[in-house]
Design a protein around this motif. Structure first.
Motif, PDB file in Angstrom:
ATOM      1  N   GLU A   8       0.788  -1.186  -0.176  1.00 24.46           N
ATOM      2  CA  GLU A   8       0.191  -0.237  -0.418  1.00 24.46           C
ATOM      3  C   GLU A   8       0.619   1.270   0.249  1.00 24.46           C
ATOM      4  O   GLU A   8       0.439   2.176  -0.772  1.00 24.46           O
ATOM      5  CB  GLU A   8      -1.289  -0.060   1.094  1.00 24.46           C
ATOM      6  CG  GLU A   8      -1.946  -0.978   1.243  1.00 24.46           C
ATOM      7  CD  GLU A   8      -2.281  -0.886   2.266  1.00 24.46           C
ATOM      8  OE1 GLU A   8      -2.749  -0.299   3.095  1.00 24.46           O
ATOM      9  OE2 GLU A   8      -3.932  -2.258   1.771  1.00 24.46           O
ATOM     10  N   ALA A   9       2.149   1.020   0.800  1.00 23.57           N
ATOM     11  CA  ALA A   9       3.067   2.253   0.641  1.00 23.57           C
ATOM     12  C   ALA A   9       3.492   2.245  -0.951  1.00 23.57           C
ATOM     13  O   ALA A   9       3.878   3.281  -1.043  1.00 23.57           O
ATOM     14  CB  ALA A   9       3.493   2.329   1.958  1.00 23.57           C
ATOM     15  N   THR A  10       4.126   1.412  -1.248  1.00 24.30           N
ATOM     16  CA  THR A  10       4.317   1.364  -2.541  1.00 24.30           C
ATOM     17  C   THR A  10       3.526   1.908  -3.155  1.00 24.30           C
ATOM     18  O   THR A  10       3.965   2.837  -4.292  1.00 24.30           O
ATOM     19  CB  THR A  10       4.666   0.446  -2.706  1.00 24.30           C
ATOM     20  OG1 THR A  10       6.523  -0.285  -1.938  1.00 24.30           O
ATOM     21  CG2 THR A  10       5.933   0.595  -4.531  1.00 24.30           C
ATOM     22  N   ALA A  11       2.306   1.464  -3.589  1.00 25.67           N
ATOM     23  CA  ALA A  11       1.356   2.176  -4.407  1.00 25.67           C
ATOM     24  C   ALA A  11       0.725   3.994  -4.210  1.00 25.67           C
ATOM     25  O   ALA A  11       1.141   4.008  -5.337  1.00 25.67           O
ATOM     26  CB  ALA A  11      -0.362   1.224  -4.145  1.00 25.67           C
ATOM     27  N   GLY A  12       1.445   4.104  -2.827  1.00 24.38           N
ATOM     28  CA  GLY A  12       0.352   6.033  -2.754  1.00 24.38           C
ATOM     29  C   GLY A  12       1.933   6.559  -3.388  1.00 24.38           C
ATOM     30  O   GLY A  12       1.588   7.364  -3.384  1.00 24.38           O
ATOM     31  N   GLN A  13       2.996   5.439  -2.897  1.00 20.45           N
ATOM     32  CA  GLN A  13       4.425   6.530  -3.470  1.00 20.45           C
ATOM     33  C   GLN A  13       3.752   6.579  -5.048  1.00 20.45           C
ATOM     34  O   GLN A  13       4.375   7.107  -4.984  1.00 20.45           O
ATOM     35  CB  GLN A  13       5.380   5.699  -2.923  1.00 20.45           C
ATOM     36  CG  GLN A  13       6.571   6.961  -3.472  1.00 20.45           C
ATOM     37  CD  GLN A  13       6.665   8.337  -3.106  1.00 20.45           C
ATOM     38  OE1 GLN A  13       6.376   8.300  -2.051  1.00 20.45           O
ATOM     39  NE2 GLN A  13       6.744   8.962  -3.814  1.00 20.45           N
ATOM     40  N   ASN A  17       3.782  10.294  -7.441  1.00 19.24           N
ATOM     41  CA  ASN A  17       4.883  10.672  -7.848  1.00 19.24           C
ATOM     42  C   ASN A  17       3.919  10.941  -9.756  1.00 19.24           C
ATOM     43  O   ASN A  17       3.882  12.262 -10.677  1.00 19.24           O
ATOM     44  CB  ASN A  17       5.891   9.957  -8.969  1.00 19.24           C
ATOM     45  CG  ASN A  17       6.778   9.170  -7.242  1.00 19.24           C
ATOM     46  OD1 ASN A  17       6.754   9.835  -6.549  1.00 19.24           O
ATOM     47  ND2 ASN A  17       7.180   8.267  -7.159  1.00 19.24           N
ATOM     48  N   CYS A  18       2.114  10.547  -9.993  1.00 25.45           N
ATOM     49  CA  CYS A  18       1.683  10.804 -10.511  1.00 25.45           C
ATOM     50  C   CYS A  18       1.436  11.798 -10.553  1.00 25.45           C
ATOM     51  O   CYS A  18       0.850  12.550 -11.866  1.00 25.45           O
ATOM     52  CB  CYS A  18       0.869   9.137 -10.990  1.00 25.45           C
ATOM     53  SG  CYS A  18       1.545   8.006 -11.738  1.00 25.45           S
ATOM     54  N   VAL A  19       0.614  12.237  -9.748  1.00 27.00           N
ATOM     55  CA  VAL A  19      -0.501  13.597  -9.270  1.00 27.00           C
ATOM     56  C   VAL A  19       0.714  14.995  -9.169  1.00 27.00           C
ATOM     57  O   VAL A  19       0.589  15.657  -8.701  1.00 27.00           O
ATOM     58  CB  VAL A  19      -0.702  13.586  -8.262  1.00 27.00           C
ATOM     59  CG1 VAL A  19      -2.170  13.107  -9.109  1.00 27.00           C
ATOM     60  CG2 VAL A  19       0.178  13.492  -6.439  1.00 27.00           C
ATOM     61  N   GLY A  20       2.413  14.557  -9.374  1.00 26.36           N
ATOM     62  CA  GLY A  20       3.363  15.521  -9.405  1.00 26.36           C
ATOM     63  C   GLY A  20       3.718  16.599  -7.789  1.00 26.36           C
ATOM     64  O   GLY A  20       4.397  17.061  -8.315  1.00 26.36           O
ATOM     65  N   LEU A  21       3.118  14.911  -7.227  1.00 28.44           N
ATOM     66  CA  LEU A  21       3.883  15.971  -5.566  1.00 28.44           C
ATOM     67  C   LEU A  21       4.724  15.287  -5.829  1.00 28.44           C
ATOM     68  O   LEU A  21       5.686  14.522  -5.525  1.00 28.44           O
ATOM     69  CB  LEU A  21       3.008  15.859  -4.935  1.00 28.44           C
ATOM     70  CG  LEU A  21       1.461  16.029  -4.885  1.00 28.44           C
ATOM     71  CD1 LEU A  21       0.249  15.143  -3.369  1.00 28.44           C
ATOM     72  CD2 LEU A  21       1.411  17.728  -5.141  1.00 28.44           C
ATOM     73  N   PRO A  31      -4.142  12.676   5.744  1.00 21.82           N
ATOM     74  CA  PRO A  31      -4.700  11.428   4.575  1.00 21.82           C
ATOM     75  C   PRO A  31      -6.142  11.086   3.854  1.00 21.82           C
ATOM     76  O   PRO A  31      -7.104  11.977   4.423  1.00 21.82           O
ATOM     77  CB  PRO A  31      -5.577  10.534   5.316  1.00 21.82           C
ATOM     78  CG  PRO A  31      -4.476  10.741   6.894  1.00 21.82           C
ATOM     79  CD  PRO A  31      -4.046  12.039   7.429  1.00 21.82           C
ATOM     80  N   GLY A  32      -6.257  10.996   2.442  1.00 25.03           N
ATOM     81  CA  GLY A  32      -7.185  10.929   1.788  1.00 25.03           C
ATOM     82  C   GLY A  32      -6.211  12.799   0.793  1.00 25.03           C
ATOM     83  O   GLY A  32      -7.389  12.729  -0.376  1.00 25.03           O
ATOM     84  N   THR A  33      -5.961  12.984   0.712  1.00 27.74           N
ATOM     85  CA  THR A  33      -5.567  14.397  -0.137  1.00 27.74           C
ATOM     86  C   THR A  33      -5.226  13.619  -1.277  1.00 27.74           C
ATOM     87  O   THR A  33      -5.600  13.807  -2.329  1.00 27.74           O
ATOM     88  CB  THR A  33      -3.982  15.199   0.552  1.00 27.74           C
ATOM     89  OG1 THR A  33      -4.659  15.599   1.634  1.00 27.74           O
ATOM     90  CG2 THR A  33      -3.818  16.253  -0.579  1.00 27.74           C
ATOM     91  N   VAL A  34      -4.331  12.105  -1.517  1.00 28.88           N
ATOM     92  CA  VAL A  34      -3.980  12.125  -3.422  1.00 28.88           C
ATOM     93  C   VAL A  34      -5.364  11.814  -3.795  1.00 28.88           C
ATOM     94  O   VAL A  34      -5.410  11.940  -4.598  1.00 28.88           O
ATOM     95  CB  VAL A  34      -2.815  11.050  -2.797  1.00 28.88           C
ATOM     96  CG1 VAL A  34      -2.588  10.679  -4.836  1.00 28.88           C
ATOM     97  CG2 VAL A  34      -1.795  11.914  -2.363  1.00 28.88           C
ATOM     98  N   PRO A  35      -6.522  11.036  -3.039  1.00 32.37           N
ATOM     99  CA  PRO A  35      -7.508  10.706  -3.602  1.00 32.37           C
ATOM    100  C   PRO A  35      -8.859  11.631  -3.777  1.00 32.37           C
ATOM    101  O   PRO A  35      -9.168  11.823  -5.095  1.00 32.37           O
ATOM    102  CB  PRO A  35      -7.949   9.898  -2.768  1.00 32.37           C
ATOM    103  CG  PRO A  35      -7.263   8.997  -2.973  1.00 32.37           C
ATOM    104  CD  PRO A  35      -5.650  10.022  -2.075  1.00 32.37           C
TER     105      PRO A  35
END
Length: 142
Positions: A8-13, A17-21, A31-35
């Motif tokens: 889950e941590a790897t997927a989150g990272q 990266n995909c959203v440019g953060l 928690p929940g900011t990226v979604p």
């Protein structure tokens, strides 16, 4: 389940990266900011479960490329110093070494990969979805 938190941590990272953060943004955002950012981008709800699935898909694509190029789990390595080999002599971690092999095996098992080679099972790739080309590469078109 051992290894699940690492997946889950790897997927989150991957998704961070995909959203440019910046990788350090996880220390600043709740928690929940990226979604929430992905939902604003795509104009639809984006759940934590979808984030993990999509991040795992991204990881598996890179992982499959590495395997195809010969970097299987048994050939992957990190610096021995990362695991405390040799153990440092002073400070709060003095004398501590970590056996990373069981940790890697748990991670690969949680991903649905062979713990020794790192090769993903066909079932794991199918469960993630969108990886038909990788399935064909490893298992043929059947």
């Amino acid at each position: 389940e051992r290894g699940k938190a690492d997946v889950e941590a790897t997927a989150g990272q991957e998704m961070t990266n995909c959203v440019g953060l910046c990788s350090f943004s996880g220390m600043c955002f709740k928690p929940g900011t990226v979604p929430t950012l992905l939902a604003a981008t795509f104009g639809r709800e984006y759940t934590q479960e979808q984030l993990v699935k999509d991040g795992t898909r991204i990881f598996m694509m890179r992982h499959a490329f590495n395997i195809r190029e010969g970097l299987t789990a048994d050939k992957a390595w990190s610096s021995p110093r990362l695991a405390g080999k040799p153990a440092i002599k002073d400070g709060p971690n003095a004398g501590i070494s970590i056996d990373v092999d069981p940790l890697a095996e748990c991670f690969y098992e949680a991903l649905g990969c062979d713990p020794k080679t790192g090769i993903p099972s066909k079932e794991a790739l199918e469960a993630i979805g969108g990886l038909e080309n990788i399935i064909a590469t490893f298992y043929g078109n059947n």
